[in-house]
Motif scaffolding. Structure first.
Motif, PDB file in Angstrom:
ATOM      1  N   MET A 114      24.660  41.878  89.356  1.00  0.00           N
ATOM      2  CA  MET A 114      25.456  40.931  88.510  1.00  0.00           C
ATOM      3  C   MET A 114      26.066  41.424  87.280  1.00  0.00           C
ATOM      4  SD  MET A 114      23.698  37.375  86.922  1.00  0.00           S
ATOM      5  CE  MET A 114      22.758  38.323  85.913  1.00  0.00           C
ATOM      6  N   ARG A 115      27.410  41.212  87.038  1.00  0.00           N
ATOM      7  CA  ARG A 115      28.192  41.883  85.944  1.00  0.00           C
ATOM      8  C   ARG A 115      28.324  41.089  84.654  1.00  0.00           C
ATOM      9  NH1 ARG A 115      33.840  42.704  85.243  1.00  0.00           N
ATOM     10  NH2 ARG A 115      34.153  44.742  83.940  1.00  0.00           N
ATOM     11  N   ALA A 116      27.554  41.506  83.749  1.00  0.00           N
ATOM     12  CA  ALA A 116      27.709  40.556  82.438  1.00  0.00           C
ATOM     13  C   ALA A 116      28.501  41.038  81.167  1.00  0.00           C
ATOM     14  CB  ALA A 116      26.223  40.342  82.056  1.00  0.00           C
ATOM     15  N   GLU A 145      38.794  44.438  85.447  1.00  0.00           N
ATOM     16  CA  GLU A 145      39.252  44.504  86.880  1.00  0.00           C
ATOM     17  C   GLU A 145      38.688  43.528  87.961  1.00  0.00           C
ATOM     18  OE1 GLU A 145      38.564  48.617  88.544  1.00  0.00           O
ATOM     19  OE2 GLU A 145      39.610  49.503  87.004  1.00  0.00           O
ATOM     20  N   ARG A 146      37.627  43.099  87.540  1.00  0.00           N
ATOM     21  CA  ARG A 146      37.154  41.710  88.297  1.00  0.00           C
ATOM     22  C   ARG A 146      36.391  40.878  87.494  1.00  0.00           C
ATOM     23  NH1 ARG A 146      31.796  42.487  89.826  1.00  0.00           N
ATOM     24  NH2 ARG A 146      30.972  44.804  89.376  1.00  0.00           N
ATOM     25  N   PRO A 147      36.494  39.636  87.609  1.00  0.00           N
ATOM     26  CA  PRO A 147      35.782  38.696  86.797  1.00  0.00           C
ATOM     27  C   PRO A 147      34.259  38.886  86.355  1.00  0.00           C
ATOM     28  CG  PRO A 147      36.832  37.475  88.437  1.00  0.00           C
ATOM     29  CD  PRO A 147      36.927  38.813  88.799  1.00  0.00           C
ATOM     30  N   PHE A 148      33.701  38.666  85.226  1.00  0.00           N
ATOM     31  CA  PHE A 148      32.241  38.708  84.884  1.00  0.00           C
ATOM     32  C   PHE A 148      31.787  37.629  85.546  1.00  0.00           C
ATOM     33  CE2 PHE A 148      34.494  41.147  81.462  1.00  0.00           C
ATOM     34  CZ  PHE A 148      33.441  42.288  81.314  1.00  0.00           C
ATOM     35  N   LEU A 162      40.039  29.968  80.805  1.00  0.00           N
ATOM     36  CA  LEU A 162      40.438  30.874  81.685  1.00  0.00           C
ATOM     37  C   LEU A 162      40.218  30.461  83.089  1.00  0.00           C
ATOM     38  CD1 LEU A 162      38.921  33.883  79.688  1.00  0.00           C
ATOM     39  CD2 LEU A 162      41.395  33.274  79.838  1.00  0.00           C
ATOM     40  N   PRO A 163      41.036  30.425  84.122  1.00  0.00           N
ATOM     41  CA  PRO A 163      40.739  30.000  85.307  1.00  0.00           C
ATOM     42  C   PRO A 163      39.749  30.731  86.000  1.00  0.00           C
ATOM     43  CG  PRO A 163      43.267  30.441  85.001  1.00  0.00           C
ATOM     44  CD  PRO A 163      42.448  30.879  83.748  1.00  0.00           C
ATOM     45  N   THR A 217      31.767  30.168  85.119  1.00  0.00           N
ATOM     46  CA  THR A 217      30.857  31.288  84.871  1.00  0.00           C
ATOM     47  C   THR A 217      29.833  31.042  84.051  1.00  0.00           C
ATOM     48  OG1 THR A 217      32.820  32.656  85.046  1.00  0.00           O
ATOM     49  CG2 THR A 217      30.631  33.848  84.418  1.00  0.00           C
ATOM     50  N   PRO A 218      28.646  31.348  84.515  1.00  0.00           N
ATOM     51  CA  PRO A 218      27.283  30.898  83.511  1.00  0.00           C
ATOM     52  C   PRO A 218      27.532  31.587  82.141  1.00  0.00           C
ATOM     53  CG  PRO A 218      26.605  31.383  85.775  1.00  0.00           C
ATOM     54  CD  PRO A 218      28.085  31.434  85.760  1.00  0.00           C
TER      55      PRO A 218
END
Length: 308
Positions: free
Chosen positions: A1-3, A45-48, A72-73, A78-79
């Motif tokens: 998971m990226r935060a 580069e990719r969404p959080f 932001l689309p 996103t949590p």
């Protein structure tokens, strides 16, 4: 998971990053302000997968930052976890209205943080599942079956939040600050018939249409709306009482506008009943989330308003 972690206090940021590593989370970036955070989001580069935001920061506040993120689309659902020493009811309300999913108080408790991050993982799994259902719906393919009782995440409408966010808001306010708050439920009477007869695609579309009408009918009100599963929506109000007769009329008119489209596509037009308002009282002692149960129970009584 990226935060993405956003806080202007370097000491607290060190504590937060150490806590995350201890819990097994190492894929994160940090920012010291709202502007820096938006820059990192734009360059990513990719969404959080998650945002942890302080509220009180110089310049752009964390609540303002949530608003920017929600536009932001890639990050409409996103949590977002707010982390702050502010505990005033107005701040909590503002955070949830802006689009936060949960609210953690400083000083940081690692057990509480772990529980919130597990919730984020569940939200992301449900979001991915709902996105797949929406994609299948848009492509006209038969969507995977969903459980009627499931509190599925619907496409966004103003004020519409995941069911778990509504629960978190009630729990965070607590019994004392929740006194005087109210809620009412809206039941789609033929929801199960739609699901069984026409499948998940038609069911999701019908619930989404009802959510949009409910949101439009309550525009201007300070409220949170969530789909609770089993054809029920719950609307929680911080103060005041809505005009349910006017709301029923607006929903009825809206469904009348949908009627030709439903007829032409062979789908079943939702039938909607609005329950009476339940007001929270801490006595006898009961958890704040019981307000949801009380609202849903009231829509099952005979004095509900039929909107269509």
């Amino acid at each position: 998971m990226r935060a993405l972690l956003v806080d202007d206090d370097p000491l607290f940021m060190d504590l937060l990053t150490q806590s995350l590593r201890t819990l097994g989370y190492s894929d994160f970036e940090t920012a010291a302000s709202g502007d820096e955070a938006l820059g990192r989001i734009a360059r990513a580069e990719r969404p959080f997968d998650c945002f942890l935001l302080d509220i009180r920061m110089p310049g752009m506040s964390g609540i303002d930052l949530v608003g920017h993120i929600r536009r932001l689309p890639d990050h409409r659902q996103t949590p977002v976890l707010m982390i702050s020493s502010l505990i005033e009811k107005d701040q909590i309300d503002s955070a949830f209205r802006a689009g936060a999913h949960d609210y953690i108080n400083k000083p940081l408790d690692q057990t509480e943080l772990a529980a919130r991050l597990h919730m984020v993982e569940r939200l992301n799994a449900e979001r991915d599942r709902s996105a797949a259902l929406s994609a299948e719906l848009g492509e006209g393919r038969a969507a995977r079956s969903i459980a009627f009782e499931s509190a599925v995440t619907l496409d966004e409408a103003e004020g519409l939040v995941p069911y778990v966010t509504l629960e978190n808001w009630l729990l965070k306010l607590g019994s004392v600050r929740l006194i005087g708050s109210s809620a009412f439920a809206v039941r789609v009477d033929n929801a199960e018939d739609i699901l069984l007869a026409l499948g998940s695609n038609a069911f999701i579309q019908a619930m989404t249409d009802v959510a949009a009408l409910l949101s439009d009918g309550l525009k201007g009100e300070s409220r949170l709306i969530a789909y609770a599963g089993s054809g029920h929506f719950v609307c929680a109000m911080q103060q005041g009482r809505p005009d349910l007769e006017t709301l029923a009329l607006q929903i009825e008119l809206g469904l009348d506008e949908f009627r030709p489209l439903y007829r032409d596509t062979g789908e079943i037009l939702p039938r909607v009943t609005i329950g009476t308002v339940a007001t929270y009282s801490p006595l006898p002692m009961r958890p704040p989330t019981k307000l949801i149960d009380a609202a849903i129970a009231r829509v099952g009584k005979s004095d509900g308003l039929r909107a269509a």
